[in-house]
Design an enzyme around this catalytic site. Sequence first.
Site, PDB file in Angstrom:
ATOM      1  N   CYS A  83       0.859  -1.182   0.000  1.00  0.00           N
ATOM      2  CA  CYS A  83       0.000   0.000   0.000  1.00  0.00           C
ATOM      3  C   CYS A  83       0.900   1.239   0.000  1.00  0.00           C
ATOM      4  O   CYS A  83       1.718   1.404   0.909  1.00  0.00           O
ATOM      5  CB  CYS A  83      -0.850  -0.046   1.275  1.00  0.00           C
ATOM      6  SG  CYS A  83      -1.846   1.407   1.578  1.00  0.00           S
ATOM      7  N   CYS A 141      -0.947   3.957  -6.435  1.00  0.00           N
ATOM      8  CA  CYS A 141      -1.794   3.275  -5.444  1.00  0.00           C
ATOM      9  C   CYS A 141      -1.933   1.835  -5.914  1.00  0.00           C
ATOM     10  O   CYS A 141      -2.176   1.600  -7.107  1.00  0.00           O
ATOM     11  CB  CYS A 141      -3.158   3.965  -5.383  1.00  0.00           C
ATOM     12  SG  CYS A 141      -4.386   3.066  -4.412  1.00  0.00           S
TER      13      CYS A 141
HETATM   14  N1  DGL Z   1      -3.958   0.592  -1.911  1.00  0.00           N
HETATM   15  C1  DGL Z   1      -3.606   1.764  -1.257  1.00  0.00           C
HETATM   16  C2  DGL Z   1      -2.422   2.499  -1.768  1.00  0.00           C
HETATM   17  O1  DGL Z   1      -1.598   1.881  -2.409  1.00  0.00           O
HETATM   18  C3  DGL Z   1      -4.474   2.456  -0.320  1.00  0.00           C
HETATM   19  C4  DGL Z   1      -5.655   3.098  -0.881  1.00  0.00           C
HETATM   20  C5  DGL Z   1      -6.527   3.630   0.219  1.00  0.00           C
HETATM   21  O2  DGL Z   1      -6.913   2.844   1.080  1.00  0.00           O
HETATM   22  O3  DGL Z   1      -6.815   4.821   0.198  1.00  0.00           O
HETATM   23  O4  DGL Z   1      -2.279   3.667  -1.549  1.00  0.00           O
END
Ligand code: DGL
Length: 259
Positions: free
Chosen positions: A74, A183
Site C-alpha cells: 500500500c 496506489c
Molecule cells: N492501496 C492503497 C495504496 O496503495 C491504499 C488506498 C486507500 O486505502 O486509500 O495507496
Amino acid sequence: MINNNPIGLFDSGIGGTSIWKEIHQLLPNEDTIYLADSINAPYGEKSKEEIIHLSCKNTEFLLNQNCKIVVVACNTATTNAIKELRAKYKIPFIGIEPAIKPAALHSQTHKIGILATKGTLNSELFYKNVEQYQDIQIIEQIGFGLVELIENGAINSKEMNSLLLNYLTPMINANIDYLVLGCSHYPYLIPQIQKILPKNIKIIDSGDAVAKQTKSILTEKVGLRTNLLKSKQEFYTNTNPKVLAEILNNQYTIIQKKF
Ligand code: DGL
C-alpha cells in the site's frame, strides 16, 4: 539461506493483491499471507497517526503468524508509516512508493502525471521523492472515490469511467507522456485507463519492482523457502470476502476474520 516462514503482505483492502500477484509469480515456492483491512479502507483519507496505528495492527497480525518479512502493499501506508514500522519491529519491511523515478528519467515531454491517494501525495516521503526531479513537471491528481469503487466491485462501472475521465483529461491536455499509478488498487483500472489515454502515454506502476526487491532481500538477508511441498497462499479480510475472492479469480478460499 533457508527460511520456510511465510511472506506477509497487507493493504487497506484488495488493491495490494496486484503486488501479491507479482510476488507470487516471481516466488511461487513461497508461502504467503495477505491481509485486506477493507473495513478501514480507504486509508488515503486518514491522518498519518491513524495510518501508523492501522499499519502496526496489521503488522502484529502478520507477526503472530510467524511472517519472515512484511510487504506493505500500500503506497499510503508506506509513505506515512514505514519509518515508524521499521523503528518498532525487528522484521524487514518492503514498501511501495510511486514509480516517479523511471517516469521522470524516460519522459521526453518532461511532463508526467501521477494518480495516487491524498495520503500519499501529501506525505513527506513523496515530497522528498518528487523534489529530486526539478526539471520535470509533475501533474498530481488525487484519485478521490476510486478505491471505494474498487472495494465495492465497481471497476467497470460508468461512475468509474467518468471519474477517470475527469482526472486524466487535464493530464492529457498538459502533454504528459507517462502516467504513474501511485496506489496498489489502480493497476486494476489499467484497461479503463488505456481506453482514455492516447497510445503514446505509458502507464507505470511499482508492482514488478516490489517483487524483485522482495526476492533480493529474501535471498540476501532473510532466506527463501526450500520446502518441496506445494506452497500455501492464505487470504484474510475483515469484511465480506466476495470482492477479494473475485479479484483472485475465485481460485482461493478467503478467511473472514475480525482484526
Ligand atoms: N492501496 C492503497 C495504496 O496503495 C491504499 C488506498 C486507500 O486505502 O486509500 O495507496
